[in-house]
Design a protein around this motif. Structure first.
Motif, short mmCIF file in Angstrom:
data_model
loop_
_atom_site.label_atom_id
_atom_site.label_comp_id
_atom_site.label_asym_id
_atom_site.label_seq_id
_atom_site.Cartn_x
_atom_site.Cartn_y
_atom_site.Cartn_z
N LYS A 23 0.80 -1.16 -0.13
CA LYS A 23 0.05 -0.10 -0.06
C LYS A 23 0.87 1.39 0.13
O LYS A 23 0.48 2.32 -0.78
N ASP A 24 1.79 1.21 0.88
CA ASP A 24 2.84 2.43 1.11
C ASP A 24 3.71 2.72 -0.40
O ASP A 24 3.70 3.72 -0.76
N SER A 25 4.04 1.36 -0.95
CA SER A 25 4.87 1.63 -2.21
C SER A 25 3.96 2.22 -3.44
O SER A 25 4.45 2.86 -4.18
N ALA A 68 0.82 -9.95 -4.05
CA ALA A 68 0.25 -9.11 -2.99
C ALA A 68 0.10 -7.63 -3.91
O ALA A 68 -0.86 -7.12 -3.76
N VAL A 69 0.95 -7.29 -4.63
CA VAL A 69 0.91 -6.11 -5.37
C VAL A 69 -0.12 -6.12 -6.55
O VAL A 69 -0.78 -5.10 -6.74
N GLY A 74 -5.66 -4.50 -8.03
CA GLY A 74 -6.93 -5.13 -8.80
C GLY A 74 -7.04 -6.11 -9.96
O GLY A 74 -7.75 -6.29 -10.90
N VAL A 75 -5.39 -6.73 -9.88
CA VAL A 75 -5.28 -7.80 -10.98
C VAL A 75 -5.38 -9.20 -10.01
O VAL A 75 -4.57 -9.53 -9.30
N ALA A 107 0.89 -1.78 -11.33
CA ALA A 107 1.68 -2.94 -10.52
C ALA A 107 3.00 -3.27 -10.91
O ALA A 107 3.64 -3.42 -10.07
N GLU A 108 3.26 -2.81 -11.97
CA GLU A 108 4.69 -3.23 -12.77
C GLU A 108 5.80 -2.97 -11.90
O GLU A 108 6.60 -3.60 -11.68
#
Length: 290
Positions: A23-25, A68-69, A74-75, A107-108
């Motif tokens: 979340k922070d990233s 998790a990312v 949303g993937v 997310a990448e």
């Protein structure tokens, strides 16, 4: 999400910690806005399939952090294709993801940052472990980790075959030179620590054979041999005579690791596993026409 939580727990990782890091990233990447490049160039309804693929051989870790990312962005349709700690060749597909193109691109970078960094640590660690193969010595990590990423980086060293040193200052005691100076003597530092925390593992750092002889009498769990030569480590092992575990630290390189391991010390403490590991080259590529 529940399956991912279970997978993270099985790996010895805290799901809540991982989700907060993610979340922070992502929050750092967006900085309160949106991915203006993707929003401007890609339809919000476009769907793609993408592969996380190695561009160099190595030992991979952090695959479930990538998961998790992806889920946070949303993937939710993805497949992890190799195990954590797997040795892979260049060109190996590690994870396949399918979903909204904008969300995959969001997310990448965060996913690759985690995956490349952790896999780099596992890869370097595996090289150290290979160097001492055939001895009874174990490679051990240190607290020289990236703030906020310690549990992940120590997870990565485990995946590379190393043993974890203490995860925190509260887990075990390590009396070092500054503690001894502040307390006045090794005896004072040892006695005070043992009295206040009798149930905790206690390690003492020494930088000379004379200090080693003094500390052995206290019967600590481990004695850390700080910046001692191979010859001095051999002498220390002979003096300890199996009464206490010994750990060599300082001046270690992958080139001299085997020589130190052959002295008979139990551990080699290697800070470079976490503070100097180069990232493993891994990329994300969309499949053409999909």
């Amino acid at each position: 999400m529940n399956q991912l939580r279970d997978n993270l727990k099985k790996l010895g990782l805290s799901p809540n910690h991982i989700f907060q890091l993610v979340k922070d990233s992502i929050g750092e990447d967006l900085a309160g806005g949106e991915d203006i490049t993707s929003v401007a160039t890609i339809s919000s309804s476009q769907v793609s399939t993408a592969d996380f693929t190695t561009r160099a051989s190595g030992v991979v870790s952090g695959l479930h952090v990538v998961a998790a990312v992806l889920e946070y962005c949303g993937v939710t349709h993805y497949e992890v294709l190799v195990d954590e700690g797997a040795k892979v060749a260049a060109g190996k597909v590690l994870i396949t993801a399918q979903g909204n193109t904008q969300k995959i691109l969001l997310a990448e970078r965060t996913a690759l940052n985690f995956l490349s960094h952790l896999s780099g640590i596992s890869t370097l660690t595996s090289k150290w472990v290979a160097e001492v193969e055939g001895t009874k010595c174990q490679i051990r990590d240190t607290r020289k980790t990236t703030p906020g990423l310690r549990t992940l980086e120590k997870f990565a060293t485990r995946m590379g075959g190393a043993t974890n040193h203490r995860l925190s200052l509260s887990e075990a005691a390590l009396i070092k030179d500054n503690h001894i100076v502040a307390a006045g003597t090794i005896s004072a530092a040892f006695t005070a620590t043992k009295k206040m925390f009798p149930g905790k593992s206690l390690e003492v750092e020494v930088d000379s054979i004379d200090q080693l002889k003094e500390v052995i009498e206290f019967k600590p769990d481990v004695i850390l041999l700080d910046n001692m030569s191979v010859q001095l480590c051999q002498e220390a092992v002979a003096i300890a005579a199996g009464k206490v575990r010994l750990e060599a630290s300082g001046g270690l390189t992958i080139e001299n690791a085997k020589a130190y391991a052959n002295t008979g010390v139990t551990y080699l403490a290697v800070g470079s596993l976490t503070h100097s590991a180069p990232a493993l080259d891994i990329g994300l590529d969309f499949r053409k026409g999909k």
